[in-house]
Write an enzyme that holds these catalytic residues in place. Structure first.
Site, mmCIF file in Angstrom:
data_model
loop_
_atom_site.group_PDB
_atom_site.id
_atom_site.type_symbol
_atom_site.label_atom_id
_atom_site.label_comp_id
_atom_site.label_asym_id
_atom_site.label_seq_id
_atom_site.Cartn_x
_atom_site.Cartn_y
_atom_site.Cartn_z
ATOM 1 C CG ASP A 46 49.620 9.089 78.459
ATOM 2 O OD1 ASP A 46 49.238 7.865 78.725
ATOM 3 O OD2 ASP A 46 50.153 10.484 77.207
ATOM 4 C CD GLU A 77 50.023 0.833 73.968
ATOM 5 O OE1 GLU A 77 50.715 1.615 74.227
ATOM 6 O OE2 GLU A 77 48.840 0.907 73.847
ATOM 7 C CG ASP A 92 52.883 8.230 80.437
ATOM 8 O OD1 ASP A 92 53.808 7.831 79.884
ATOM 9 O OD2 ASP A 92 51.156 7.949 79.688
ATOM 10 C CE LYS A 110 53.480 4.106 80.367
ATOM 11 N NZ LYS A 110 53.887 5.434 78.983
HETATM 12 O O1 KIV Z 1 48.956 6.040 79.747
HETATM 13 C C1 KIV Z 1 48.786 4.536 80.038
HETATM 14 O O2 KIV Z 1 48.324 4.159 80.583
HETATM 15 C C2 KIV Z 1 50.066 4.402 79.317
HETATM 16 C C3 KIV Z 1 49.640 2.506 79.640
HETATM 17 C C4 KIV Z 1 48.986 1.764 79.389
HETATM 18 C C5 KIV Z 1 51.449 1.459 79.059
HETATM 19 O O3 KIV Z 1 50.905 4.536 79.275
#
Ligand code: KIV
Length: 267
Positions: free
Chosen positions: A47, A185, A86, A116
Site C-alpha cells: 500500500d 518493520e 497489501d 498482507k
Molecule cells: O506497503 C509496503 O510497501 C509495505 C512494505 C514496505 C513492507 O508494507
C-alpha cells in the site's frame, strides 16, 4: 529450464532450508517483469503505492479497488515470484467479514496468491479468518504505517521493555493465527533477531536488522525513484530518477531544436 513457481508453503519452507528471502515491492507490469526475472522471491504490491504511485502523503487513502487494479497488473507480469497484495487501511480493521471479503477480492479479481495485513494481537481474529478462507496471509508488525497517527509519526518501535514485550506478543499472535510469514518493520536489530529465533515462520525485515529470514524494500527507494530523504535502512542501488530526468531533458531539447525526428525516424 522453467523456474519453479513459488508458493506460500515454499516460502515458509525457505526458513527451514536456511535460504534467505528477497522481497521487493512493485505496482506495475514492467517493473514486476524485471524484478521477477532478476530473481526476487516475493513481489509485494504494497500500500506504499498510495505514496510512490498515487502521490498521497501516507498509505491511508488508497482503496481496495486501486490496490486490486495494481495487483492484477503485477500478476500478469510475474512468472516465478509469489505475489502478495497489501490490504489497505480500513478494508479489514472493522470486522472479520470485511477482512475476508477484501482479501477475497485480491485473490479473485487481482490474482494475488496471498495478502498482507498490518497488526498482531489486535487483528489476530482477522488474520485467522482470512487464513481459514484458504488465503495465505503475511503478517506485518512493528512500525505499521497504517497506524501512523497512533504512533505520532514513522518511528522505530520496540525500544523499551514494555514495547518489546508487546511486539513479542504480536509476533506470537501472527504465527498462531496461521500466517505463512511476517514483516518486521523498524525495530532494533536485537528484537528482529529474537523474533526470528522465536518463530517457525519466516520473518521479512525492513529496518529490523540482518538476522531476519528475508528482507523487503520499496522498489522506488532502491532505485532512487522517489522524493525525500530515504530511511536509514534503505540501500540505493541505482539513480533511476536522474536517468529519467536526463533522458526526458534531452528529448525535450531535441523536440524544441527540431532535431527529433530525424529522416530515419520518419515513414
Ligand atoms: O506497503 C509496503 O510497501 C509495505 C512494505 C514496505 C513492507 O508494507
Amino acid at each position: 529450464m522453467a523456474r519453479k513457481k513459488l508458493t506460500a508453503p515454499a516460502i515458509t519452507a525457505m526458513k527451514r532450508s536456511g535460504e534467505r528471502i528477497a522481497v521487493l515491492t512493485a505496482y506495475d507490469y514492467m517493473t514486476a517483469r524485471i524484478i521477477d526475472g532478476a530473481g526476487v522471491d516475493i513481489i509485494l504490491v504494497g500500500d506504499s503505492a498510495a505514496m510512490v504511485v498515487l502521490g498521497h502523503e501516507s498509505t491511508l487513502p488508497v482503496t481496495v479497488d486501486e490496490m486490486v487494479m495494481l495487483t492484477a497488473a503485477v500478476v500478469r507480469a510475474k512468472s516465478r515470484a509469489l505475489v502478495v497484495g497489501d490490504l489497505p487501511f480500513m478494508s479489514y480493521q472493522a470486522d472479520v467479514g470485511d477482512a475476508v471479503r477484501a482479501a477475497g477480492r485480491f485473490v479473485k479479481d487481482g490474482g494475488a496468491q496471498a495478502v498482507k495485513l498490518e497488526g498482531g494481537v489486535r487483528v489476530a481474529d482477522k488474520l485467522r479468518a482470512v487464513v481459514d478462507a484458504g488465503i495465505p496471509v503475511m503478517g506485518h508488525i512493528g512500525l505499521t504505517p497504517q497506524s501512523v497517527h497512533e504512533f505520532g509519526g514513522y518511528r522505530v518501535q520496540g525500544k523499551d521493555e514494555e514495547a518489546r514485550d508487546s511486539l513479542l506478543r504480536d509476533a506470537r499472535a501472527v504465527e498462531e493465527a496461521g500466517c505463512f510469514s511476517v514483516v518486521l518493520e523498524a525495530m532494533p536489530r536485537e528484537l528482529g533477531r529474537r523474533i526470528t529465533e522465536m518463530l517457525s515462520i519466516p520473518t521479512i525485515g525492513i529496518g529490523a536488522g540482518p538476522d531476519c529470514d528475508g528482507q523487503v524494500l520499496v522498489v522506488n527507494d532502491i532505485l532512487e525513484y522517489t522524493e525525500g530523504r530515504p530511511a536509514r535502512f534503505v540501500r540505493i542501488y541505482a539513480d533511476a530518477g536522474s536517468v529519467v530526468e536526463d533522458a526526458v531533458g534531452r528529448y525535450v531539447a531535441d523536440v524544441k531544436s527540431g532535431s527529433y525526428p530525424s529522416d530515419e525516424e520518419c515513414y
